[in-house]
Motif scaffolding. Structure first.
Motif, short mmCIF file in Angstrom:
data_model
loop_
_atom_site.label_atom_id
_atom_site.label_comp_id
_atom_site.label_asym_id
_atom_site.label_seq_id
_atom_site.Cartn_x
_atom_site.Cartn_y
_atom_site.Cartn_z
N MET A 50 99.37 31.14 30.09
CA MET A 50 99.04 30.54 28.80
C MET A 50 98.36 29.18 28.98
O MET A 50 97.34 28.89 28.34
CB MET A 50 100.31 30.38 27.96
N LEU A 51 98.90 28.33 29.86
CA LEU A 51 98.32 27.01 30.08
C LEU A 51 96.93 27.12 30.70
O LEU A 51 96.02 26.34 30.36
CB LEU A 51 99.24 26.19 31.00
N GLY A 52 96.76 28.09 31.61
CA GLY A 52 95.44 28.30 32.20
C GLY A 52 94.43 28.72 31.15
O GLY A 52 93.29 28.22 31.12
N GLY A 53 94.82 29.61 30.24
CA GLY A 53 93.93 30.02 29.16
C GLY A 53 93.62 28.87 28.23
O GLY A 53 92.47 28.70 27.79
N ALA A 54 94.65 28.06 27.92
CA ALA A 54 94.43 26.92 27.03
C ALA A 54 93.47 25.90 27.67
O ALA A 54 92.58 25.35 26.99
CB ALA A 54 95.76 26.26 26.71
N THR A 55 93.64 25.66 28.98
CA THR A 55 92.73 24.74 29.68
C THR A 55 91.30 25.26 29.65
O THR A 55 90.35 24.50 29.40
CB THR A 55 93.20 24.56 31.14
N LEU A 56 91.15 26.55 29.89
CA LEU A 56 89.82 27.16 29.84
C LEU A 56 89.22 27.03 28.44
O LEU A 56 88.03 26.74 28.28
CB LEU A 56 89.92 28.63 30.25
N GLY A 57 90.04 27.23 27.41
CA GLY A 57 89.56 27.11 26.03
C GLY A 57 89.14 25.69 25.71
O GLY A 57 88.11 25.47 25.05
N LEU A 58 89.93 24.70 26.17
CA LEU A 58 89.58 23.30 25.93
C LEU A 58 88.23 22.96 26.59
O LEU A 58 87.37 22.31 25.98
CB LEU A 58 90.68 22.40 26.47
N PHE A 59 88.06 23.47 27.83
CA PHE A 59 86.79 23.23 28.54
C PHE A 59 85.63 23.90 27.82
O PHE A 59 84.56 23.29 27.63
CB PHE A 59 86.91 23.75 29.97
N ALA A 60 85.82 25.15 27.37
CA ALA A 60 84.75 25.87 26.69
C ALA A 60 84.38 25.21 25.37
O ALA A 60 83.23 25.27 24.92
CB ALA A 60 85.17 27.32 26.45
N GLY A 61 85.36 24.56 24.71
CA GLY A 61 85.07 23.88 23.45
C GLY A 61 84.34 22.56 23.64
O GLY A 61 83.54 22.16 22.79
N ILE A 62 84.62 21.88 24.77
CA ILE A 62 84.00 20.58 25.01
C ILE A 62 82.65 20.71 25.71
O ILE A 62 81.75 19.88 25.51
CB ILE A 62 84.97 19.71 25.87
N ALA A 63 82.48 21.75 26.53
CA ALA A 63 81.28 21.90 27.36
C ALA A 63 79.97 21.80 26.59
O ALA A 63 79.02 21.18 27.08
CB ALA A 63 81.36 23.23 28.12
N PRO A 64 79.84 22.39 25.38
CA PRO A 64 78.54 22.28 24.68
C PRO A 64 78.14 20.85 24.31
O PRO A 64 76.99 20.60 23.97
CB PRO A 64 78.78 23.12 23.41
N GLY A 66 94.54 30.02 24.65
CA GLY A 66 95.93 29.93 25.08
C GLY A 66 96.71 31.18 24.71
O GLY A 66 97.49 31.71 25.51
N ILE A 67 96.52 31.67 23.47
CA ILE A 67 97.19 32.90 23.04
C ILE A 67 96.72 34.09 23.88
O ILE A 67 97.52 34.92 24.32
CB ILE A 67 96.93 33.15 21.55
N LEU A 68 95.41 34.15 24.14
CA LEU A 68 94.88 35.26 24.95
C LEU A 68 95.40 35.19 26.39
O LEU A 68 95.72 36.23 26.99
CB LEU A 68 93.35 35.23 24.93
N GLY A 69 95.50 33.98 26.94
CA GLY A 69 96.07 33.83 28.28
C GLY A 69 97.52 34.26 28.32
O GLY A 69 97.97 34.87 29.29
N LEU A 70 98.27 33.92 27.26
CA LEU A 70 99.67 34.34 27.17
C LEU A 70 99.77 35.86 27.13
O LEU A 70 100.60 36.46 27.85
CB LEU A 70 100.29 33.74 25.90
#
Length: 861
Positions: free
Chosen positions: A796-810, A846-850
């Motif tokens: 879950m934390l790995g998915g959330a980290t990936l989501g945070l990065f994908a949201g900030i990257a643009p 995060g939900i998808l990673g969970l």
């Protein structure tokens, strides 16, 4: 009949009908317990005859093929020869081949009429019932060869004609049996790997597997002996054939003994245009391969003949019955138009005369004609043909509709309905003298017209009582006060229970008590909880879900402190049944009130969308209440062990109702299995057709909500045992997150290059959401040396980290070629825009990673 209704009420309503002294008979749908019937029974083989008086003990049920009763012969008067198996005082099964439901009858007749261009044969043709009864005799004897015992197939005693219901029927052996028992099985993987015919190999659920193997062998037997179309009655993947194979209660407790096939009468015709279940697609193609476009009950006599030759000793005494079967079946087939079977033979005058004879027999049996009309039609082929065509005058309806609809003749619009009503009426008046007199008196005598109305209301009240639309008391009150019926007539469009809820004060109070008062009483009063449990146990014993020994054992456990604690928790769960629905309806109402500009159509649609969307959530308000209650118990008692399963399951929608039955599995297995089966059955039996008691869906729901969580628990324990002693390896998590970010950027850039334009998550979200799901699974599997909960949290934390990065990257120019460049709206601070984008994808990923972590950790090792 609805709960609480009594046969005496139906008889009282019939008396109200009789008191009106109308000239037509009471429209009977089915009989009541206690009724005494008299028929002339014709034996199957040998062909004896006898007059028999039967007392109905109970109405068992009915489907498309017909209605079934438990009866006992009170007196037998021989007419000719002896009817084998017919004995006074011996309990039997009576099947009358007409559905108890008018809707079911119309659906069945529609499909049969489309396939064979004739009325339903088993109801209206003596030769149809005789040929199928003889087939059953051969199948029963073949069961001795295949299974080593005759009683693997129910014995049929004789056939008869019921003039009141207008149908042929049959008398058979009564099977004192039950459907399958729900078995605790914590290794569904082993059962799925097992196939009928395989050795057990450690698989559980012996009774379930025995039934599946029995039905497969029976299907193979029926195909080998030529009863190919009857085999559909026992095809496992019809999903509704399982109740046709019962288990004799005398064989308990052995789960591998006592199975018996009880039903060989098809109800629904199968054509390429109306597959009704998964296996029908296969059967349709197999039928086309045999040249059979329409399938119902036709057998292959060449195959049967070869089978009899191969087992000549076993069938030596039935050889004469084989010749009789071929004669009866030929007469049966020649009584139907059946274009797909007769083809060019329909040009034969002899065949056409036989077909018309079949129609005339069907009209008389179904009471479409009386004796005088039947005699007149028999003398004239032309009149018979016109009588046959009379209902087809209704096809004028769409023609008139086409011409009446245009605006130039809009005032004639209602006329297009006339043929739809007049065509059946013309044939009724032509075929029955009593109906001609009845309608004539209605048109000429006002008092008779009013009495006929009261008679019709009495008939309607019988339907209301049986469907649960009215209580016994209210039905009698309406029958004696016709104005009450017309006042409530608009409410008949509502479901029966809701209609009754709105119109009966006592029923309204009872439902309010059940929904709101009883849960509180269950929470407060231990005696009320015990009574509630005892009532469920008695019902389970009556329905065959519990043996007498199991029921006694559970009753003895009810007062134990541990059980009392769980019963109280069950009461809390029962009290949350209506929480979610109440919240959802309130949310929809608030939405509608907040948008007064919407029309009522748009408001209704959007309210439905709101309720539907909320129902799709895996966690509901009711499940949250259940979950927090379990947490409260754990904190109060400082006890995690006794609530470890209930803690996780309680938060889930629907499945949460079974949290405590699942928790009780190992300490009280009989009680846990019964409670899970009881709750599962309550839900599944509301499903039409496939929700039948004893059908596949019932066991599937039990497995899904009871055995599957136990299987997951087993998987988790097995995986934990295999991982014991592994070295901790947590450094894999950041590597997987970095790799997933790289893959996500490459996907967005590649998609933009192929489709054109700039990279954007919004353009390929449907593909991008797979990345956190897979990443969560990989993180959980790669994090060796950690417990399952830690692995899932890392996913879950790995998915959330990936989501945070994908949201900030643009918002980073350097990453623009891979993730695109975000457009910031005017007057929106950069920090707020980044936060909104990052937090949104953080929660989603995060939900998808969970989910990915949970799937990886609970899949089969």
């Amino acid at each position: 009949m609805a709960a609480g209704s009594k046969p005496e009420t139906v008889r009282a309503l019939e008396s109200v009908f009789v008191d009106q002294k109308v000239l037509r008979p009471f429209r009977l749908r089915r009989y009541e317990p206690g009724a005494v019937l008299e028929f002339e029974i014709r034996g199957i083989f040998p062909d004896g005859r006898a007059r028999v008086r039967l007392e109905i003990l109970k109405f068992v049920g009915g489907g498309y093929a017909g209605q079934v009763y438990q009866v006992v012969p009170r007196s037998i008067e021989p007419v000719e020869g002896r009817v084998k198996g017919l004995e006074a005082g011996r309990i039997c099964a009576l099947k009358i081949l007409i559905p108890p439901s008018g809707f079911g009858s119309r659906i069945r007749n529609l499909f049969y009429g489309l396939g064979f261009q004739a009325p339903f044969s088993l109801q209206s043709l003596a030769t149809a019932g005789r040929s199928q009864a003889l087939w059953q005799k051969f199948i029963r004897r073949a069961a001795r060869v295949e299974f080593g015992r005759d009683d693997a197939v129910v014995d049929i005693i004789g056939t008869f004609r019921d003039d009141r219901l207008g149908s042929y029927g049959e008398l058979s052996e009564w099977v004192d049996g039950r459907m399958w028992r729900f078995e605790v099985d914590d290794d569904l993987n082993a059962r799925r790997r097992w196939k009928p015919g395989d050795p057990e190999g450690g698989a559980g659920s012996p009774e379930y597997r025995t039934k599946r193997d029995f039905m497969k062998r029976l299907v193979a037997l029926l195909r080998n002996m030529g009863a190919v179309e009857l085999a559909r009655q026992y095809e496992w993947w019809s999903l509704k054939s399982q109740p046709n194979a019962m288990k004799r209660t005398a064989a308990d407790p052995d789960p591998r003994a006592g199975l018996v096939a009880v039903d060989f009468r098809a109800g629904m015709t199968l054509t390429p245009f109306n597959p009704q279940c998964p296996v029908d697609f296969k059967l349709i193609f197999q039928g086309l391969g045999r040249g059979r476009l329409v399938q119902f009950d036709k057998g292959d006599f060449r195959k049967l003949g070869r089978y009899l030759d191969d087992h000549a000793e076993a069938f030596a005494d039935l050889r004469p019955a084989f010749e009789e079967l071929k004669r009866e079946d030929a007469a049966y087939r020649d009584s139907l138009i059946d274009v797909t079977f007769h083809h060019v033979r329909l040009f034969s005058g002899r065949l056409r005369r036989r077909i018309m004879d079949g129609f005339r027999e069907g009209w008389r049996v179904r009471n479409v004609t009386d004796d005088a009309a039947a005699a007149g039609l028999k003398k004239s082929g032309l009149l018979s043909f016109l009588f046959l065509l009379a209902p087809w005058a209704a096809v004028a309806t769409p023609v008139l509709f086409f011409f009446a609809w245009p605006g130039r003749v809009w005032w004639k619009y209602p006329l297009w309905l006339l043929p739809l009503f007049l065509a059946p009426l013309v044939r009724k008046l032509w075929g029955r003298r009593d109906l001609r007199r009845h309608f004539g008196r209605m048109l000429t005598n006002v008092r008779y017209f009013l009495r006929a109305g009261r008679a019709r209301i009495a008939e309607a009240m019988v339907r209301w009582v049986r469907s649960g639309r009215a209580s016994d008391k209210r039905a009698l009150k309406i029958a004696n006060g016709p104005w009450r019926y017309y006042f409530q007539l608009p409410l008949t469009v509502l479901p029966p229970g809701f209609h009754r809820f709105l119109t009966e004060r006592e029923y309204f109070r009872e439902r309010i008590r059940v929904m709101f008062v009883q849960p509180v009483r269950l929470l407060v009063h231990p005696a009320e909880r015990e009574r509630w449990m005892i009532e469920m146990i008695e019902q389970g014993e009556k329905n065959g879900m519990l043996t007498a020994a199991e029921a006694d054992r559970i009753r003895g456990q009810v007062k134990e402190p541990y059980i009392q604690k769980y019963l109280k928790s069950l009461a809390v769960h029962a009290a949350t049944l209506f929480v979610s629905e109440t919240v959802f309806l309130t949310a929809a109402l608030v939405y509608v009130l907040a948008h007064p500009e919407l029309s009522w159509q748009a408001a209704t649609l959007r309210a439905g969308v709101v309720i539907g969307a909320l129902n799709l959530l895996p966690i509901s308000p009711g499940s949250l209440v259940r979950g927090f209650y379990v947490i409260g118990l754990m904190i109060k008692e400082r006890n995690f062990k006794d609530y470890n399963i209930a803690f996780g399951v309680s938060f889930l929608k629907v499945l949460g109702y079974l949290a405590f039955p699942i928790q009780m599995t190992y300490r009280y297995p009989d009680l846990a299995r019964f409670m899970a089966g009881h709750w599962a059955n309550e839900a599944v039996h509301r499903v039409p057709v496939f929700g039948e008691k004893g059908a596949w869906l019932e066991h599937f729901v039990f497995d899904a909500f009871y055995n599957f969580p136990l299987t997951l628990r087993r998987r988790i324990r097995t995986r934990a045992e295999r991982r014991a002693g592994e070295r901790k390896r947590g450094w894999t998590t950041p590597l997987v997150v970095l790799a997933a970010a790289a893959v996500l950027g490459a996907l967005e850039a590649g998609f933009a290059k192929i489709a054109g334009g700039a990279p954007s998550f919004g353009r390929m979200w449907w593909l991008a959401v797979c990345i956190p799901l897979i990443a969560g699974a990989v993180i959980a599997r790669a994090a060796s040396g950690l417990r399952m909960g830690q692995r899932v949290i890392r996913g879950m934390l790995g998915g959330a980290t990936l989501g945070l990065f994908a949201g900030i990257a643009p918002y980073a120019k350097a990453l623009g070629p891979y993730f695109g460049t975000a457009v910031i709206a005017e007057n929106v601070p950069l920090g707020l825009a980044i936060a909104k984008s990052g937090v949104g994808l953080l929660l989603l990923f995060g939900i998808l990673g969970l989910i990915g972590g949970v799937i990886a950790e609970t899949r089969r090792p």
